[in-house]
Structures are given as structure tokens and as C-alpha cells.
Design an enzyme around this catalytic site. Sequence first.
Site, PDB file in Angstrom:
ATOM      1  N   ASP A  16     -48.849  -8.803 105.635  1.00  0.00           N
ATOM      2  CA  ASP A  16     -48.606  -7.566 104.638  1.00  0.00           C
ATOM      3  C   ASP A  16     -49.705  -7.415 103.856  1.00  0.00           C
ATOM      4  OD1 ASP A  16     -47.640  -5.962 102.661  1.00  0.00           O
ATOM      5  OD2 ASP A  16     -45.518  -6.724 102.968  1.00  0.00           O
ATOM      6  N   ARG A  49     -31.632 -10.386 109.066  1.00  0.00           N
ATOM      7  CA  ARG A  49     -32.539 -11.250 110.104  1.00  0.00           C
ATOM      8  C   ARG A  49     -31.999 -11.179 111.658  1.00  0.00           C
ATOM      9  NH1 ARG A  49     -36.254 -14.063 106.902  1.00  0.00           N
ATOM     10  NH2 ARG A  49     -35.506 -15.095 105.028  1.00  0.00           N
ATOM     11  N   GLU A  94     -46.625 -15.613 112.899  1.00  0.00           N
ATOM     12  CA  GLU A  94     -46.010 -15.018 111.583  1.00  0.00           C
ATOM     13  C   GLU A  94     -45.074 -13.743 112.283  1.00  0.00           C
ATOM     14  OE1 GLU A  94     -45.037 -15.015 108.946  1.00  0.00           O
ATOM     15  OE2 GLU A  94     -46.510 -15.756 107.762  1.00  0.00           O
ATOM     16  N   ASP A  95     -44.275 -13.603 111.338  1.00  0.00           N
ATOM     17  CA  ASP A  95     -43.324 -12.199 111.720  1.00  0.00           C
ATOM     18  C   ASP A  95     -44.206 -11.125 111.192  1.00  0.00           C
ATOM     19  OD1 ASP A  95     -42.997 -12.800 108.963  1.00  0.00           O
ATOM     20  OD2 ASP A  95     -40.610 -12.581 109.356  1.00  0.00           O
ATOM     21  N   PHE A 129     -40.520  -0.127 104.611  1.00  0.00           N
ATOM     22  CA  PHE A 129     -39.701  -1.700 104.564  1.00  0.00           C
ATOM     23  C   PHE A 129     -38.915  -1.761 105.523  1.00  0.00           C
ATOM     24  CE2 PHE A 129     -36.976  -4.594 103.110  1.00  0.00           C
ATOM     25  CZ  PHE A 129     -37.758  -5.570 101.901  1.00  0.00           C
TER      26      PHE A 129
HETATM   27  C1  PRP Z   1     -43.160 -12.895 104.767  1.00  0.00           C
HETATM   28  C2  PRP Z   1     -43.687 -13.184 106.028  1.00  0.00           C
HETATM   29  C3  PRP Z   1     -45.251 -13.868 105.455  1.00  0.00           C
HETATM   30  C4  PRP Z   1     -45.346 -13.136 104.195  1.00  0.00           C
HETATM   31  C5  PRP Z   1     -46.404 -12.099 104.503  1.00  0.00           C
HETATM   32  O1  PRP Z   1     -42.381 -14.125 104.326  1.00  0.00           O
HETATM   33  O2  PRP Z   1     -43.235 -13.854 106.907  1.00  0.00           O
HETATM   34  O3  PRP Z   1     -45.136 -15.178 105.520  1.00  0.00           O
HETATM   35  O4  PRP Z   1     -44.141 -12.422 103.930  1.00  0.00           O
HETATM   36  O5  PRP Z   1     -46.661 -11.291 103.211  1.00  0.00           O
HETATM   37  P1  PRP Z   1     -48.135 -11.230 102.536  1.00  0.00           P
HETATM   38  O6  PRP Z   1     -48.860 -10.848 103.830  1.00  0.00           O
HETATM   39  O7  PRP Z   1     -48.191 -10.247 101.662  1.00  0.00           O
HETATM   40  O8  PRP Z   1     -48.498 -12.767 102.134  1.00  0.00           O
HETATM   41  P2  PRP Z   1     -41.378 -14.034 103.371  1.00  0.00           P
HETATM   42  O9  PRP Z   1     -41.940 -14.477 102.134  1.00  0.00           O
HETATM   43  O10 PRP Z   1     -40.590 -12.851 103.137  1.00  0.00           O
HETATM   44  O11 PRP Z   1     -40.259 -15.170 103.638  1.00  0.00           O
HETATM   45  P3  PRP Z   1     -39.395 -15.145 104.847  1.00  0.00           P
HETATM   46  O12 PRP Z   1     -39.941 -15.185 106.173  1.00  0.00           O
HETATM   47  O13 PRP Z   1     -38.744 -16.696 104.603  1.00  0.00           O
HETATM   48  O14 PRP Z   1     -38.303 -14.216 104.669  1.00  0.00           O
END
Ligand code: PRP
Length: 186
Positions: free
Chosen positions: A102, A164, A98-99, A151
Site C-alpha cells: 500500500d 480474511r 506479502e498480501d 478498500f
Molecule cells: C498490511 C499488509 C502489509 C501492510 C502494507 O498488513 O499485509 O504488511 O499492511 O501496508 P503499507 O504498504 O502501507 O505499509 P496489516 O497491517 O493490515 O496487517 P495484517 O496482515 O495482520 O492484517
Amino acid sequence: MTDPTLRVLLSAGQIRERIAELGKQITVDYPGETLQLICILKGACFFLADLARAIERDIRVDFMGISSYGKGKTSSGEVRVTKDLDISLEDSHVLVVEDIVDSGVTLNYLIHLLEQRRPKSIRIAALLDKPDRRLRPVHVSYVGFKIPDEFVVGFGLDYAEKYRNLNDICVLEEPVKAPAAAETVI
Ligand code: PRP
């Protein structure tokens, strides 16, 4: 090109060094094992590309798309799979890539889902962790950086799909806010 709304939080060099360290640690932790990496689209594909090359083990790669509702507001915990894996996880050592973690809603749901597919083991590697935002418990075995509740964009992370491809991870100082419905003047 400099963008006045962006402040570098983690430079490309810092990110590169940390990913190399994580790769070494993962290499040590999975001696002689084949490791199934699962990249959560979209943001994590940048991290995945570097991490996979820093792991000196036999690896496999697959991708999963997830969408969560109520993100950033009250968390309903509703998560939907938008693209499932192509492969079975049975008897595999799985590392979810995961990136950012949150609220933890996405990974909390996902880990429960993947555990039902009977992997031999399952762990998480996340480039960024925002522990102050956590609503659901998630155990992250490999954390790149713990960061404050700001952010961030770059290195895969977006704001409305922008940024990105930045090499650094930056704080977006003045995100353009969409007016809330209640603020709409009729
Ligand atoms: C981000 C990230 C995780 C998620 C984390 O994805 O890659 O999947 O949010 O958030 P959380 O811990 O509050 O659940 P995002 O929905 O931004 O999608 P993306 O990677 O396609 O931009």
C-alpha cells in the site's frame, strides 16, 4: 451468503490462475536453488500457502510479524517487529511474501532490515499492489494484481479482523467508520 457491502474485484478463479503463473515464473527464476519464503503475518499466510505449492523448487518457510504506526495517515515510517524469524538468512535466496503493498512503509523498512542479515538475494512477491498509494519506494519483483485505491478484503485481507476467509477479493463498499476523535459529541 451474499453481503451487500461486498463487490467482487478478483474472483477465486482469477486469483488461483494468477498464483499458478507467479509460481511458474519463480520456478524459472530460481533454477536449482533453495528458496527461503518469508511470510508477513497475518494476511499473507493465505497467499503463501498457495504460492509455496505452485513453486517447483526446494523451499523453506518462516514467518515474521510487523506492526506499523501512522498507517493510512501521515506515514511516520515507524515499523516494529512483533515476531522475528526463527532462522538465519545468511547466504539464502529470500522471497518476502506479502498480501498487499500500500504505502510501501512496511516493506521499505523490512527490506532494509533483512538486507543487514546478508542474504544471497532478496526479492518481494505481493499478491496485490496499490501503486497510487505509494509513499516509500519498494521494488516488487512478482505482483499478482495492480488494483485501484479501494478498500479490499478477502483472501487474507481483513477489516477489523473480519473477511480474511473469503475466497474472492472484494471491495468493501460501505465500511463502518469509527467516529474520529474530533467528531465526538460531549
Ligand atoms: C498490511 C499488509 C502489509 C501492510 C502494507 O498488513 O499485509 O504488511 O499492511 O501496508 P503499507 O504498504 O502501507 O505499509 P496489516 O497491517 O493490515 O496487517 P495484517 O496482515 O495482520 O492484517
